[in-house]
Design a protein around this motif. Sequence first.
Motif, PDB file in Angstrom:
ATOM      1  N   UNK A 123       0.840  -1.193   0.000  1.00 58.12           N
ATOM      2  CA  UNK A 123       0.000   0.000   0.000  1.00 58.12           C
ATOM      3  C   UNK A 123       0.880   1.250   0.000  1.00 58.12           C
ATOM      4  N   UNK A 124       0.668   2.131  -0.968  1.00 56.88           N
ATOM      5  CA  UNK A 124       1.404   3.386  -1.054  1.00 56.88           C
ATOM      6  C   UNK A 124       0.439   4.496  -1.437  1.00 56.88           C
ATOM      7  N   UNK A 125       0.714   5.704  -0.918  1.00 56.88           N
ATOM      8  CA  UNK A 125      -0.083   6.869  -1.296  1.00 56.88           C
ATOM      9  C   UNK A 125       0.834   8.081  -1.350  1.00 56.88           C
ATOM     10  N   UNK A 126       0.455   9.065  -2.155  1.00 59.84           N
ATOM     11  CA  UNK A 126       1.278  10.262  -2.307  1.00 59.84           C
ATOM     12  C   UNK A 126       1.086  11.237  -1.148  1.00 59.84           C
ATOM     13  N   UNK A 127       0.093  10.985  -0.297  1.00 63.73           N
ATOM     14  CA  UNK A 127      -0.121  11.802   0.895  1.00 63.73           C
ATOM     15  C   UNK A 127      -0.588  10.876   2.012  1.00 63.73           C
ATOM     16  N   UNK A 128      -0.694  11.407   3.214  1.00 65.38           N
ATOM     17  CA  UNK A 128      -1.099  10.610   4.365  1.00 65.38           C
ATOM     18  C   UNK A 128      -2.561  10.164   4.212  1.00 65.38           C
ATOM     19  N   UNK A 129      -2.795   8.872   4.327  1.00 64.35           N
ATOM     20  CA  UNK A 129      -4.151   8.329   4.227  1.00 64.35           C
ATOM     21  C   UNK A 129      -4.362   7.283   5.311  1.00 64.35           C
ATOM     22  N   UNK A 130      -5.630   6.955   5.566  1.00 68.77           N
ATOM     23  CA  UNK A 130      -5.963   5.879   6.496  1.00 68.77           C
ATOM     24  C   UNK A 130      -6.397   4.674   5.678  1.00 68.77           C
ATOM     25  N   UNK A 131      -5.725   3.547   5.893  1.00 68.51           N
ATOM     26  CA  UNK A 131      -6.041   2.302   5.197  1.00 68.51           C
ATOM     27  C   UNK A 131      -6.917   1.466   6.102  1.00 68.51           C
ATOM     28  N   UNK A 132      -8.010   0.930   5.571  1.00 67.15           N
ATOM     29  CA  UNK A 132      -8.872   0.011   6.329  1.00 67.15           C
ATOM     30  C   UNK A 132      -8.879  -1.331   5.610  1.00 67.15           C
ATOM     31  N   UNK A 133      -8.424  -2.378   6.321  1.00 66.68           N
ATOM     32  CA  UNK A 133      -8.373  -3.731   5.769  1.00 66.68           C
ATOM     33  C   UNK A 133      -9.662  -4.422   6.160  1.00 66.68           C
ATOM     34  N   UNK A 134     -10.493  -4.761   5.184  1.00 70.97           N
ATOM     35  CA  UNK A 134     -11.811  -5.328   5.443  1.00 70.97           C
ATOM     36  C   UNK A 134     -11.775  -6.845   5.351  1.00 70.97           C
ATOM     37  N   UNK A 135     -12.422  -7.488   6.311  1.00 68.15           N
ATOM     38  CA  UNK A 135     -12.516  -8.943   6.337  1.00 68.15           C
ATOM     39  C   UNK A 135     -13.910  -9.318   6.816  1.00 68.15           C
ATOM     40  N   UNK A 136     -14.637 -10.083   6.020  1.00 71.40           N
ATOM     41  CA  UNK A 136     -16.017 -10.466   6.335  1.00 71.40           C
ATOM     42  C   UNK A 136     -16.115 -11.974   6.530  1.00 71.40           C
ATOM     43  N   UNK A 137     -16.899 -12.367   7.523  1.00 72.19           N
ATOM     44  CA  UNK A 137     -17.120 -13.792   7.780  1.00 72.19           C
ATOM     45  C   UNK A 137     -18.499 -13.977   8.381  1.00 72.19           C
ATOM     46  N   UNK A 138     -19.117 -15.094   8.083  1.00 70.00           N
ATOM     47  CA  UNK A 138     -20.392 -15.425   8.718  1.00 70.00           C
ATOM     48  C   UNK A 138     -20.178 -15.867  10.157  1.00 70.00           C
ATOM     49  N   UNK A 139     -18.947 -16.289  10.465  1.00 69.80           N
ATOM     50  CA  UNK A 139     -18.599 -16.712  11.824  1.00 69.80           C
ATOM     51  C   UNK A 139     -17.968 -15.541  12.565  1.00 69.80           C
ATOM     52  N   UNK A 140     -18.281 -15.407  13.828  1.00 71.65           N
ATOM     53  CA  UNK A 140     -17.685 -14.354  14.642  1.00 71.65           C
ATOM     54  C   UNK A 140     -16.225 -14.697  14.896  1.00 71.65           C
ATOM     55  N   UNK A 141     -15.356 -13.695  14.753  1.00 70.83           N
ATOM     56  CA  UNK A 141     -13.948 -13.915  15.064  1.00 70.83           C
ATOM     57  C   UNK A 141     -13.460 -12.791  15.961  1.00 70.83           C
ATOM     58  N   UNK A 142     -12.393 -13.100  16.697  1.00 64.42           N
ATOM     59  CA  UNK A 142     -11.887 -12.194  17.690  1.00 64.42           C
ATOM     60  C   UNK A 142     -10.357 -12.239  17.681  1.00 64.42           C
ATOM     61  N   UNK A 143      -9.733 -11.086  17.808  1.00 61.13           N
ATOM     62  CA  UNK A 143      -8.279 -11.017  17.918  1.00 61.13           C
ATOM     63  C   UNK A 143      -7.977 -10.543  19.332  1.00 61.13           C
ATOM     64  N   UNK A 144      -7.388 -11.417  20.128  1.00 59.99           N
ATOM     65  CA  UNK A 144      -7.089 -11.071  21.511  1.00 59.99           C
ATOM     66  C   UNK A 144      -5.641 -10.670  21.669  1.00 59.99           C
ATOM     67  N   UNK A 145      -5.407  -9.647  22.489  1.00 63.25           N
ATOM     68  CA  UNK A 145      -4.043  -9.236  22.809  1.00 63.25           C
ATOM     69  C   UNK A 145      -3.286  -8.569  21.678  1.00 63.25           C
ATOM     70  N   UNK A 146      -3.988  -8.134  20.644  1.00 67.05           N
ATOM     71  CA  UNK A 146      -3.325  -7.484  19.522  1.00 67.05           C
ATOM     72  C   UNK A 146      -3.859  -6.077  19.354  1.00 67.05           C
TER      73      UNK A 146
END
Length: 149
Positions: A123-146
Amino acid sequence: LADQNSFNILYGGKEVYYHSGYYLNFSDAHNLMSYRHTRAHNTILIDGIGQPFSTKGYGMIMRAGSGNNISYCLGDASNAYNGISDDELWINAFEKAGISQTPEYRRQMLMLHPNIILIYDELEASSSVEWEWLLHSKSKFNIEGSTFS
């Protein structure tokens, strides 16, 4: 669909990471703002903005190969985030907001057979941007401690 460089993962015939939404009608609100929109797919938003509804915003497969133990794909969606739209409504909205997008977005996917997948986004941009990484699942998922920044 505005979903260049998106992916779906099925395992054992079941949807693990899969686009969200459903198709009912060509132009109902859900179809336009969820099913067809970038945010409904496993891809990237840039400053909260997805890809335009236009054939001028496109991606391409740069390289791909597969063997008995490994599969690889490199997609380039840099042109998919160009802010181009054929619809005057969207052109005016971009101008009014002062938004000019010039990012580069390449996604590399590597599968080590039978069940390890690595996704590497460039990912590169010519100015400061906010990147959002999208991930969809029918199952609930959780990231602990990150934490992500």
